[in-house]
Design a protein around this motif. Structure first.
Motif, PDB file in Angstrom:
ATOM      1  N   LEU A 117     -43.999  56.894  49.994  1.00 44.22           N
ATOM      2  CA  LEU A 117     -43.046  57.599  49.120  1.00 44.22           C
ATOM      3  C   LEU A 117     -41.622  57.070  49.282  1.00 44.22           C
ATOM      4  CD1 LEU A 117     -42.814  59.905  47.071  1.00 44.22           C
ATOM      5  CD2 LEU A 117     -42.237  61.410  48.977  1.00 44.22           C
ATOM      6  N   THR A 161     -50.704  52.314  46.559  1.00 46.65           N
ATOM      7  CA  THR A 161     -49.311  52.445  46.196  1.00 46.65           C
ATOM      8  C   THR A 161     -48.497  52.420  47.473  1.00 46.65           C
ATOM      9  OG1 THR A 161     -47.711  53.641  44.920  1.00 46.65           O
ATOM     10  CG2 THR A 161     -49.261  54.958  46.172  1.00 46.65           C
ATOM     11  N   GLU A 162     -47.184  52.340  47.277  1.00 51.80           N
ATOM     12  CA  GLU A 162     -46.332  52.215  48.437  1.00 51.80           C
ATOM     13  C   GLU A 162     -46.049  53.604  49.004  1.00 51.80           C
ATOM     14  OE1 GLU A 162     -46.866  49.025  46.385  1.00 51.80           O
ATOM     15  OE2 GLU A 162     -45.763  50.607  45.432  1.00 51.80           O
ATOM     16  N   VAL A 218     -40.848  48.847  38.950  1.00 49.52           N
ATOM     17  CA  VAL A 218     -40.653  50.293  38.862  1.00 49.52           C
ATOM     18  C   VAL A 218     -41.080  50.807  37.485  1.00 49.52           C
ATOM     19  CG1 VAL A 218     -38.802  51.992  38.672  1.00 49.52           C
ATOM     20  CG2 VAL A 218     -38.897  50.491  40.650  1.00 49.52           C
ATOM     21  N   ILE A 236     -37.031  52.889  43.037  1.00 53.08           N
ATOM     22  CA  ILE A 236     -36.619  53.534  41.787  1.00 53.08           C
ATOM     23  C   ILE A 236     -35.099  53.682  41.750  1.00 53.08           C
ATOM     24  CG2 ILE A 236     -36.689  55.701  40.479  1.00 53.08           C
ATOM     25  CD1 ILE A 236     -39.608  56.003  41.355  1.00 53.08           C
ATOM     26  N   ARG A 287     -45.085  50.421  37.419  1.00 52.40           N
ATOM     27  CA  ARG A 287     -45.929  51.061  38.421  1.00 52.40           C
ATOM     28  C   ARG A 287     -45.625  52.536  38.666  1.00 52.40           C
ATOM     29  NH1 ARG A 287     -49.355  47.636  41.774  1.00 52.40           N
ATOM     30  NH2 ARG A 287     -49.927  46.048  40.271  1.00 52.40           N
ATOM     31  N   TYR A 288     -44.389  52.934  38.494  1.00 53.29           N
ATOM     32  CA  TYR A 288     -44.035  54.299  38.882  1.00 53.29           C
ATOM     33  C   TYR A 288     -43.707  55.148  37.664  1.00 53.29           C
ATOM     34  CZ  TYR A 288     -43.325  51.884  43.329  1.00 53.29           C
ATOM     35  OH  TYR A 288     -43.477  51.107  44.422  1.00 53.29           O
ATOM     36  N   ASN A 289     -43.858  56.437  37.871  1.00 56.23           N
ATOM     37  CA  ASN A 289     -43.478  57.366  36.823  1.00 56.23           C
ATOM     38  C   ASN A 289     -42.293  58.175  37.305  1.00 56.23           C
ATOM     39  OD1 ASN A 289     -43.906  58.263  34.282  1.00 56.23           O
ATOM     40  ND2 ASN A 289     -46.098  58.586  34.625  1.00 56.23           N
ATOM     41  N   PHE A 290     -41.229  58.171  36.537  1.00 50.64           N
ATOM     42  CA  PHE A 290     -40.080  58.986  36.936  1.00 50.64           C
ATOM     43  C   PHE A 290     -39.364  59.431  35.678  1.00 50.64           C
ATOM     44  CE2 PHE A 290     -38.985  54.536  36.887  1.00 50.64           C
ATOM     45  CZ  PHE A 290     -37.781  54.477  36.217  1.00 50.64           C
ATOM     46  N   ARG A 313     -41.099  53.895  47.447  1.00 47.62           N
ATOM     47  CA  ARG A 313     -41.056  54.118  46.002  1.00 47.62           C
ATOM     48  C   ARG A 313     -39.697  54.667  45.571  1.00 47.62           C
ATOM     49  NH1 ARG A 313     -46.042  57.752  44.792  1.00 47.62           N
ATOM     50  NH2 ARG A 313     -46.212  57.789  47.051  1.00 47.62           N
ATOM     51  N   ARG A 320     -37.983  57.215  32.439  1.00 48.85           N
ATOM     52  CA  ARG A 320     -38.559  55.873  32.509  1.00 48.85           C
ATOM     53  C   ARG A 320     -38.552  55.169  31.144  1.00 48.85           C
ATOM     54  NH1 ARG A 320     -43.491  53.331  32.027  1.00 48.85           N
ATOM     55  NH2 ARG A 320     -44.299  55.236  31.129  1.00 48.85           N
TER      56      ARG A 320
END
Lengths: 302, 358, 283
Positions: free
Chosen positions: A27, A24-25, C88, A34, C91-94, A30, C97
């Motif tokens: 922090l 993963t990238e 995003v 986001i 791949r990411y959790n926020f 990321r 989402r």
């Protein structure tokens, strides 16, 4: 071996170390991504939605209700619902038939047929409206015939219904075709071998399997039928209280500088869009579960 | 390079994938991590590679005595071969193998010609010189596997880690590649660890086997030790078929029903309940009773199973017993027309209940 | 085609091919093929030079330039931000989402007229964003407004095309790149981008195709100044209102041909992208 002997030379000079977790990238990357994504979505999607309701309620709740209860608004709502009530069932029947033929059988020209079904999606809404004006308008192919029999399609309700049917044509079919293709015909064949007839197979075996996908297609089809603007605008003639659908009514109010009334009526459409999104999200989860079940059981079989 | 793992723990959520694993792999060894699926063996391999990390604060991973726990995988000098090869789909075989050299920083990167020589050498090693310009999807499974191996070797790792290297191949290709890999290991002598759930593969290929179950290291040893002197019931069961009996052990005897076997190693112990295991090929069958060290049994089924004959018996203790005989012995006993026989185990493995069983 | 399939039907265990294919072809012909053929025939009453004169008229050319140019720029903007959004979301959790994931489809669900007036209200000189930008930067009633509207319309196409491709992406090939010494950025550039490229291109083509024909969301914000911010679909409507049916049909044919070409390209791209995904999971 040659390439092994010089390992030590190479690894003794340690390479620049990357991030501690390579999958993963870092922090900060990321967080930036986001934030960028959220800002973009907020600016382009959320804000326009908020502004609709804000403008609609600008002059208070009474003015809002007033704008919606106006007879012309009510007749626009009625016409929109009529058009949807005709277009959606017809496209549903077509969609199921097309998906049955294309999804379950292999025949020459199948890919071409799939492409042709998608055609209305790629045609500009204005062009979609235009083709029906050229067919049924005063100077169109059927123009003289229609005038002789005192029938009116363009600038009348039938034109609106036909244009709506055209633009919503592919929705159910394109949802069901891939679904039925991946599902395969094993269960239908089993039902056949147990003596079931065609309709029995459809109602008892196929339909329960595709019901969520079918509802999904119907949901999208309905949303588009209610919201279509360009095509309907071209064929409607904008006769107030007669051939106005909700989106057309919004346009007229807006062009007359009756902005808050325009947004009040528009907020109804925005609300239906939100409901559509909610139903869509719900159905997507159901379809995902179904697909997981199917692929899961197939893997067990292997 | 010597690999030492000390007290490795790994938890996923509430699931304990690895439980206090300590393991030393000597330089130049070819070690198998053997266990059923979900046992944690792949997780252990990924932790060695630096693709996963142990729970924070737990354990050490040492390469030649240097703690590499905080080192990212790119600087560990590890070659990893993935279960499904993970070849780069849009790159040719050549570019796949050259990838690890091409991504080096400018100062470290070999010249274009050196890279070409190196890749050609590796292509020769894997016998795929003619396929350098193919894309991965144009290769067979075995060829892909060899490309994946060459790609990992291109960066000249000191450790080669292979995750189920033959899992996705059909039986014949698997056997060929297994032999090829063993020859390759003999040639280049690189410390190698591979994960497998196939005990014959582990027995055939490795210098030592580490058996892993439920995140614990059950036993590590040479294939002979693992097969003939299993330390736990799990290891015994996992490596080949075995017959199970409940019995009693102590006072220099092993008892299964009326059968009594001499066991001097248990001379000084009181009698205790035990689990007793007998491998199918370690049972003697006779047709006449002689002495006491026998158990009566009835043949319920028999069939030729390739190089041996398999008998299915019901013993007087009402246990199922499988026995494998050579076809010669089967002929000699003339068993075709007999149902009642007597059996004597040639070798038994004993686990005292509550002591060795985890 | 019908004859051949009838022969095949006997070999099939499952019934109903004749009936369903019959319904499909009839309905398709009535609703889509015949009307579109009508358009082609109508415009074929023109000689080629007449047709050429109509579509090379400066106002027509300008409108095509606005439609295609703005659609292209909007699709590019969407490629960039749509990629980030898809990345995003996958791949990411926020927090939120799922909500953002659902709202990506808003431009699909929202009637275009509503989007049009909402965007106009936002970017007009007295709107929330228009005020922020000040009187010097004009978005609504100018060409940036056209691009904003077309970006809004095109976003879901890119995100929804990339999302499944990103989900299918083999994590192991990223791990392989990492274990061979590639930095995260190298992995992204050399492994992830090439594998997603067909999907990205498909998404671009879909967004572009939708944007060139878009009408409802643009006409309110564009200002519709001839030669500057007048889009081709609007010009068709204007010609129609002037009873210039031939002129409208000629312009429509140009738009339709562009749609067909794009549809063809999209089909090829989708096949390419699908092959990529399937090769990856073939094992």
């Amino acid at each position: 071996m040659k390439f092994i002997t010089n390992i030590r030379d190479y690894y003794s000079q340690k390479r620049k170390s990357g991030p501690s977790n390579l999958l993963t990238e870092p922090l900060w990357v990321r967080i930036i991504l986001i934030v960028v994504a959220i800002c973009f979505l907020a600016l382009f999607l959320v804000l326009p939605l908020v502004v609709v309701f804000n403008e609609a309620l600008m002059n208070g709740i009474n003015a809002y209700l007033e704008a919606i209860k106006e007879p012309e608004a009510l007749s626009a709502i009625k016409l929109t619902l009529i058009a949807a009530a005709i277009a959606v069932p017809l496209n549903l029947i077509f969609g199921v038939a097309a998906a049955w033929a294309i999804g379950y059988f292999n025949f020459k020209g199948r890919n071409l047929l799939t492409t042709l079904i998608d055609l209305p999606f790629t045609v500009s809404p204005v062009v979609s409206g235009l083709v029906f004006v050229l067919l049924f308008g005063r100077n169109g192919w059927f123009g003289p015939f229609l005038q002789e029999h005192n029938l009116k399609i363009i600038f009348a309700i039938p034109g609106i219904v036909i244009a709506t049917m055209f633009v919503t044509f592919p929705f159910v079919a394109r949802e069901l075709i891939p679904l039925m293709q991946t599902k395969g015909t094993e269960e239908e064949e089993a039902a056949r071998s147990l003596g079931a007839g065609g309709w029995q197979i459809f109602w008892r075996v196929t339909l329960p399997n595709i019901k969520w996908g079918l509802l999904y297609g119907v949901t999208l089809c309905t949303a588009r039928a209610i919201g279509e603007f360009g095509a309907v605008s071209v064929v409607s003639g904008h006769i107030r209280g007669m051939t106005n659908t909700i989106p057309l009514h919004v346009e007229i109010l807006y062009n007359e500088y009756n902005v808050s009334a325009a947004f009040a009526v528009a907020s109804l459409l925005a609300l239906s869009a939100l409901i559509t999104l909610a139903i869509k999200t719900f159905l997507e989860r159901k379809i995902d579960i179904d697909i997981l079940d199917q692929t899961g059981s197939k893997e067990e079989g292997n | 390079m010597k690999i030492e793992l000390q007290n490795i723990n790994k938890t996923f959520g509430s699931f304990k994938a690895l439980n206090d694993i300590s393991l030393t792999i000597e330089s130049g060894e070819l070690v198998a991590l053997l266990g059923p699926s979900g046992s944690g063996k792949t997780t252990l391999l990924r932790i060695m590679a630096g693709l996963d990390f142990p729970d924070s604060g737990s354990g050490h991973i040492m390469f030649d005595g240097v703690d590499v726990n905080t080192q990212p995988l790119s600087s560990r000098g590890v070659g990893f071969v993935f279960q499904h090869y993970a070849l780069f789909k849009h790159m040719t075989v050549f570019d796949n193998i050259a990838f690890g050299l091409n991504v080096r920083s400018k100062e470290d990167r070999p010249s274009k010609n050196d890279i070409k020589d190196k890749v050609t050498e590796l292509l020769h090693l894997i016998h795929l010189e003619d396929l350098a310009n193919r894309l991965p999807h144009q290769l067979s499974g075995g060829q892909r596997q060899r490309v994946a191996l060459a790609r990992a070797l291109a960066v000249e790792p000191h450790v080669l880690l292979l995750d189920e290297p033959f899992g996705a191949l059909d039986a014949k290709v698997r056997l060929e590649l297994r032999r090829w890999l063993r020859r390759l290991h003999d040639e280049i002598g690189i410390t190698s660890v591979f994960v497998t759930h196939d005990q014959t593969e582990a027995l055939d290929l490795s210098s030592r086997i580490a058996v892993i179950n439920n995140g614990r290291l059950e036993q590590i040893g040479t294939p002979e030790e693992i097969f003939h002197k299993p330390k736990t019931e799990f290891v015994l069961n996992f490596l080949g078929e075995v017959n199970f009996f409940r019995g009693v052990v102590g006072k220099g005897k092993i008892r299964i029903g009326n059968l009594k076997l001499e066991a001097p190693e248990y001379k000084d112990q009181p009698e205790e309940a035990a689990h007793i295991f007998i491998r199918p090929h370690q049972v003697e069958i006779i047709t006449d009773p002689k002495g006491k060290n026998q158990m009566a049994a009835t043949i319920t089924r028999m069939h030729a199973a390739g190089s041996f004959v398999r008998l299915e018996l019901k013993t007087e203790t009402d246990d199922d017993l499988y026995v494998d005989l050579t076809p010669e012995r089967f002929e000699e006993l003339n068993l075709a027309n007999i149902t009642n026989v007597y059996v004597t185990p040639k070798n038994v493995l004993v686990f005292i209940v509550g002591k060795h069983i985890i | 085609m019908l004859k051949k399939t009838k022969i095949k039907r006997r070999r099939h265990v499952i019934p109903g091919l004749g009936m369903t294919l019959g319904i499909t072809l009839t309905y398709l012909s009535l609703m889509v093929l015949i009307p579109l053929a009508g358009l082609a025939i109508k415009s074929s009453s023109l000689s080629f030079s007449e047709f050429w004169d109509i579509i090379t008229n400066p106002r027509v050319l300008a409108s095509l330039k606005v439609s295609f140019g703005a659609a292209f720029i909007a699709a590019l903007i969407n490629c960039f931000f749509g990629f980030i959004v898809a990345w995003v979301l996958v791949r990411y959790n926020f927090p939120g989402r799922r909500l953002f994931d659902a709202i990506v489809d808003l431009p699909f669900a929202m009637p275009t007229a509503v989007s049009g007036i909402a965007l106009t209200a936002l970017y007009a000189p007295n709107g929330w964003i228009g005020k922020l930008l000040g009187p010097d930067i004009k978005v609504a009633y100018a060409w940036p407004g056209v691009i904003i509207a077309l970006t809004f319309i095109g976003l879901p196409f890119i995100v929804r095309t990339l999302q499944p491709a990103l989900e299918e992406l083999d994590k192991a090939s990223e791990e392989a790149a990492g274990s061979l010494g590639a930095s995260r950025w190298q992995t992204f550039r050399m492994v992830i981008i090439p594998e997603l490229f067909p999907s990205l291109l498909t998404g671009f083509a879909l967004a572009f195709a939708r944007a060139i024909g878009e009408y409802g969301s643009v006409i309110f914000i564009a200002g519709n100044i001839p030669m500057k911010t007048e889009i081709a679909p609007l010009l068709i409507v204007i010609k129609l209102e002037q009873y210039d049916f031939i002129g409208a049909a000629a312009l429509a044919v140009v738009m339709l041909m562009a749609s067909f070409i794009l549809l063809f390209v999209i089909n090829i791209l989708q096949a390419w992208a699908r092959r990529r995904i399937q090769e990856g999971s073939a094992e």
